[in-house]
Every structure is written in C-alpha cells, then in structure tokens.
Scaffold this motif. Structure first.
Motif, PDB file in Angstrom:
ATOM      1  N   ALA A 223     -29.359  27.704  17.644  1.00 19.41           N
ATOM      2  CA  ALA A 223     -29.012  27.049  16.028  1.00 19.41           C
ATOM      3  C   ALA A 223     -28.770  28.335  15.216  1.00 19.41           C
ATOM      4  N   GLU A 224     -29.888  29.221  14.575  1.00 16.08           N
ATOM      5  CA  GLU A 224     -30.379  30.252  14.116  1.00 16.08           C
ATOM      6  C   GLU A 224     -29.106  31.095  13.920  1.00 16.08           C
ATOM      7  N   HIS A 225     -28.461  31.542  15.654  1.00 15.43           N
ATOM      8  CA  HIS A 225     -27.308  32.254  15.791  1.00 15.43           C
ATOM      9  C   HIS A 225     -26.213  31.564  15.214  1.00 15.43           C
ATOM     10  N   ILE A 226     -26.259  30.318  15.566  1.00 10.39           N
ATOM     11  CA  ILE A 226     -24.852  29.538  15.189  1.00 10.39           C
ATOM     12  C   ILE A 226     -24.788  29.427  13.326  1.00 10.39           C
ATOM     13  N   GLU A 227     -25.996  29.763  12.790  1.00  5.52           N
ATOM     14  CA  GLU A 227     -26.076  29.888  11.409  1.00  5.52           C
ATOM     15  C   GLU A 227     -25.441  30.799  11.093  1.00  5.52           C
ATOM     16  N   ARG A 228     -25.605  31.479  11.875  1.00 10.37           N
ATOM     17  CA  ARG A 228     -26.063  33.151  11.279  1.00 10.37           C
ATOM     18  C   ARG A 228     -24.298  34.080  11.228  1.00 10.37           C
ATOM     19  N   LEU A 229     -23.634  33.056  12.634  1.00 10.53           N
ATOM     20  CA  LEU A 229     -21.706  33.767  12.460  1.00 10.53           C
ATOM     21  C   LEU A 229     -21.550  32.895  11.683  1.00 10.53           C
ATOM     22  N   ASN A 230     -21.636  31.470  11.148  1.00  8.13           N
ATOM     23  CA  ASN A 230     -21.190  30.730   9.980  1.00  8.13           C
ATOM     24  C   ASN A 230     -21.400  31.582   9.075  1.00  8.13           C
ATOM     25  N   GLU A 231     -22.463  31.749   8.774  1.00 12.52           N
ATOM     26  CA  GLU A 231     -22.461  33.106   6.957  1.00 12.52           C
ATOM     27  C   GLU A 231     -21.442  33.785   7.731  1.00 12.52           C
ATOM     28  N   ALA A 232     -21.132  34.365   8.572  1.00 12.68           N
ATOM     29  CA  ALA A 232     -20.273  35.446   8.304  1.00 12.68           C
ATOM     30  C   ALA A 232     -19.310  35.086   8.767  1.00 12.68           C
ATOM     31  N   GLY A 233     -18.890  33.605   8.661  1.00 12.44           N
ATOM     32  CA  GLY A 233     -17.166  34.114   8.573  1.00 12.44           C
ATOM     33  C   GLY A 233     -16.595  32.403   9.864  1.00 12.44           C
ATOM     34  N   THR A 234     -17.626  32.703  10.934  1.00  6.32           N
ATOM     35  CA  THR A 234     -16.838  31.636  12.496  1.00  6.32           C
ATOM     36  C   THR A 234     -17.475  30.261  11.174  1.00  6.32           C
ATOM     37  N   THR A 235     -16.025  29.397  11.823  1.00  8.04           N
ATOM     38  CA  THR A 235     -15.908  27.971  11.648  1.00  8.04           C
ATOM     39  C   THR A 235     -16.414  27.224  13.108  1.00  8.04           C
ATOM     40  N   PHE A 236     -17.108  26.456  12.910  1.00  7.90           N
ATOM     41  CA  PHE A 236     -17.908  25.565  14.487  1.00  7.90           C
ATOM     42  C   PHE A 236     -17.199  24.012  14.036  1.00  7.90           C
ATOM     43  N   LEU A 237     -16.863  24.173  15.651  1.00  8.31           N
ATOM     44  CA  LEU A 237     -16.724  22.653  15.707  1.00  8.31           C
ATOM     45  C   LEU A 237     -17.489  22.204  16.943  1.00  8.31           C
ATOM     46  N   VAL A 238     -18.931  21.499  16.969  1.00  5.24           N
ATOM     47  CA  VAL A 238     -19.591  21.382  17.958  1.00  5.24           C
ATOM     48  C   VAL A 238     -19.850  20.117  18.430  1.00  5.24           C
ATOM     49  N   ILE A 239     -19.947  19.772  20.078  1.00  4.56           N
ATOM     50  CA  ILE A 239     -20.111  18.457  20.565  1.00  4.56           C
ATOM     51  C   ILE A 239     -21.605  18.146  21.131  1.00  4.56           C
ATOM     52  N   GLU A 240     -22.211  17.622  21.039  1.00  8.96           N
ATOM     53  CA  GLU A 240     -23.738  17.556  21.278  1.00  8.96           C
ATOM     54  C   GLU A 240     -24.305  16.176  21.350  1.00  8.96           C
ATOM     55  N   HIS A 241     -25.329  16.251  22.186  1.00  6.18           N
ATOM     56  CA  HIS A 241     -25.964  14.881  21.901  1.00  6.18           C
ATOM     57  C   HIS A 241     -27.238  14.691  21.709  1.00  6.18           C
ATOM     58  N   ASP A 242     -28.033  16.179  21.663  1.00  9.10           N
ATOM     59  CA  ASP A 242     -29.257  15.870  20.969  1.00  9.10           C
ATOM     60  C   ASP A 242     -28.740  15.965  19.564  1.00  9.10           C
ATOM     61  N   MET A 243     -29.014  14.286  19.098  1.00 11.46           N
ATOM     62  CA  MET A 243     -29.049  14.102  17.730  1.00 11.46           C
ATOM     63  C   MET A 243     -29.929  15.141  16.544  1.00 11.46           C
ATOM     64  N   GLU A 244     -31.204  15.335  17.199  1.00 10.16           N
ATOM     65  CA  GLU A 244     -31.576  16.032  16.312  1.00 10.16           C
ATOM     66  C   GLU A 244     -31.573  17.906  15.936  1.00 10.16           C
ATOM     67  N   PHE A 245     -30.881  17.898  17.165  1.00 12.73           N
ATOM     68  CA  PHE A 245     -30.224  19.421  17.112  1.00 12.73           C
ATOM     69  C   PHE A 245     -29.031  19.480  15.760  1.00 12.73           C
ATOM     70  N   ILE A 246     -27.846  18.459  16.146  1.00 13.62           N
ATOM     71  CA  ILE A 246     -26.394  18.766  15.351  1.00 13.62           C
ATOM     72  C   ILE A 246     -26.790  18.483  14.391  1.00 13.62           C
ATOM     73  N   MET A 247     -27.747  16.581  14.033  1.00 13.53           N
ATOM     74  CA  MET A 247     -28.004  16.167  12.458  1.00 13.53           C
ATOM     75  C   MET A 247     -28.736  17.187  11.762  1.00 13.53           C
ATOM     76  N   ASN A 248     -29.728  18.447  12.142  1.00 20.21           N
ATOM     77  CA  ASN A 248     -29.760  19.159  11.217  1.00 20.21           C
ATOM     78  C   ASN A 248     -29.129  20.704  10.848  1.00 20.21           C
ATOM     79  N   LEU A 249     -28.050  20.707  11.721  1.00 20.05           N
ATOM     80  CA  LEU A 249     -26.796  21.927  11.984  1.00 20.05           C
ATOM     81  C   LEU A 249     -26.093  21.720  11.393  1.00 20.05           C
TER      82      LEU A 249
END
Length: 286
Positions: A223-249
């Motif tokens: 999650a930290e890496h995804i947020e870091r990369l997003n802040e640097a300019g990468t857009t993400f579309l994420v499938i995830e079954h872990d609801m806590e993870f995806i709702m926080n991210l």
C-alpha cells in the motif's frame, strides 16, 4: 479459484436476468482528465454474459478501486481492457486513443500496464533478469538490430539493467537481484511484479488483487509503495477482495455486479450502500 474462473462459473450457473438486476447508478462519466475510458464492454462465454455493457472512467492521478462479489466480472473486465480478451462490443480508450481489441503489448505502448492475481515465476531467470522483461520497445527484441545496431543494443541493455537495480532498491528488495525468480515467496513475487511493471513507465497501472495471499505487514508495504508511486504520477485501477485494504487505499470505488457497473462513489458511500451490501451477500461474500 481465479476471478476469471468465478466469472465463467457464475455465468454457467445462470446469472440473474435483466429483470432481476439491482437498480444501477452506473459510474461517474463526467470526469475532466480521463486516462482510461471504457464504454459498454461486453463479453460472453458460451453465449452467457460475463461483462454486460460495462462503462466507467478512470481519472488521471487517482487510485481507483474496482470491487464486486465473485463472478461479478472484474478480471474479465481487466482482460478486456488490457488486450488479453477481445470484446464482442464496446470500446476502450487510453489517453483518448482507441485500443479496443489491440494486443497486450500494443495497449502497453499507449501507457496501460497490468499485473496478475498470481504472479508468473519465470523459469531459469534471476530476479534481475525477470525485471528486464518489463521495459517496452527494447531494441534488442529485434533480431535485425542485434547485428546492425550492436552498440545501441548494448547501451540500452546497460541502462535497463541500471534501471532494474534502481527499481529493486526503491522497493526494498535489491538484495534479491541475483536470486532465482522461482525461489521467491508469493509476497516477494508481488513486489517484483509491481517493480517490473513500473519499468514499463505506465501512465495507468491495473493491479489484480495485489495483496491476495500476502501477510498484513507486506500488504501495508505494498500500500505504501502504491501511494508513493501515485504521488509521483502513476494512476492506478485496483481489483481487491480485501475490503479494509481497498477502502483505505482507493478513492473512488467502482462496484461491479453481474457484469454491470452498479455504482461509483467514495469508500464511505459505497460501504454503506444497501445495494452493494446486497450484492455481496447475494454473490456469496467478498
């Protein structure tokens, strides 16, 4: 069982008809800076519908979540968008360019790259060598260039090797560079796959269940890496079954149900939406 298998089995078991489909808000189609636009994508398996005129947009700079119960069509949708399946109807645009039906490497050349739910371990390769699969449009991929542009190929390979080492260090796994790729744990492979995808310099990166089978500590690291990369300019579309993870991210969240886009909203609005709760209960849970 993979999401694609779930999609097909849900269809084979007889998904509800349009008469029983829940009320649909659909996605927010009024976004200003769209990097990915999906219009009315449709895919069937054996005449049974897996993705039913699905439409949505991903705004540049976001981490957008894509959720839904098993069999909702999420991985089928990823396969359609990234070129691994050819749609029977509909349109996919990346940065305003129509890539509908294009091969995966052609879609990647337009800036859309994806990962897989189960990372593929490349037999006979070290982690460093597996990373070198990531960069796009390598001169050394041309048999002709190997003989006519030797210096250029060598220079590019040197640059790619340096980039691979730098990316592994950024992800905190530089010590794995010389390890056989087949010796890595599932969690380590998730990190390597994300790092390798970034070598393709994507504008939008599709992540298929990035924390499936991953321990909580590594999930937080991802999650930290995804947020870091997003802040640097990468857009993400994420499938995830872990609801806590995806709702926080992620924000916004797109909800898929029975091949349709049910709704899109903030994590708070999606979490409390009775139709979403009903979709998960009816679909057998998350």
């Amino acid at each position: 069982m993979s999401e694609t298998d779930s999609d097909e089995r849900a269809s084979e078991s007889g998904s509800p008809t349009d008469e029983t489909t829940r009320d649909l808000d659909g996605a927010n189609r009024s976004k200003e800076d769209v990097v990915l636009r999906v219009d009315e994508l449709r895919k069937t398996f054996g005449g049974l519908v897996a993705t039913d005129d699905a439409s949505f947009e991903v705004e540049r700079g976001t981490i957008t979540g894509l959720i839904g119960p098993n069999g909702a069509g999420k991985s089928t949708l990823f396969n359609l968008v990234s070129g691994f399946y050819e749609p029977e109807a509909g349109r996919v645009e990346v940065n305003g360019t129509d890539v509908t039906g294009a091969a995966p490497h052609e879609v990647a050349e337009h800036g859309l790259v994806r990962t897989f739910q189960t990372p593929r371990k490349l037999e006979g390769m070290t982690v460093r060598e597996a990373m070198l699969v990531g960069p796009q449009r390598q001169a050394g991929e041309s048999f002709f260039a190997l003989f006519t542009a030797t210096d250029a190929v060598t220079s590019e390979e040197r640059t790619n090797l340096e980039d691979a080492h730098r990316m592994l260090e950024e992800f905190g796994i530089g010590d794995l560079a010389r390890q056989p790729a087949t010796d890595l744990s599932g969690g380590q492979m998730k990190l390597v796959e994300l790092a390798r995808a970034m070598l393709a310099d994507p504008e939008i990166l599709l992540l298929d269940e990035p924390v499936a089978g991953v321990n909580p500590t590594l999930a937080n690291t991802l999650a930290e890496h995804i947020e870091r990369l997003n802040e640097a300019g990468t857009t993400f579309l994420v499938i995830e079954h872990d609801m806590e993870f995806i709702m926080n991210l992620a924000d916004p969240i797109i909800v898929l149900d029975q091949g349709h886009v049910l709704t899109e909203g903030t994590p708070e609005s999606v979490r409390s939406d009775e139709r979403v709760i009903d979709a998960y209960l009816g679909g057998g849970g998350a």
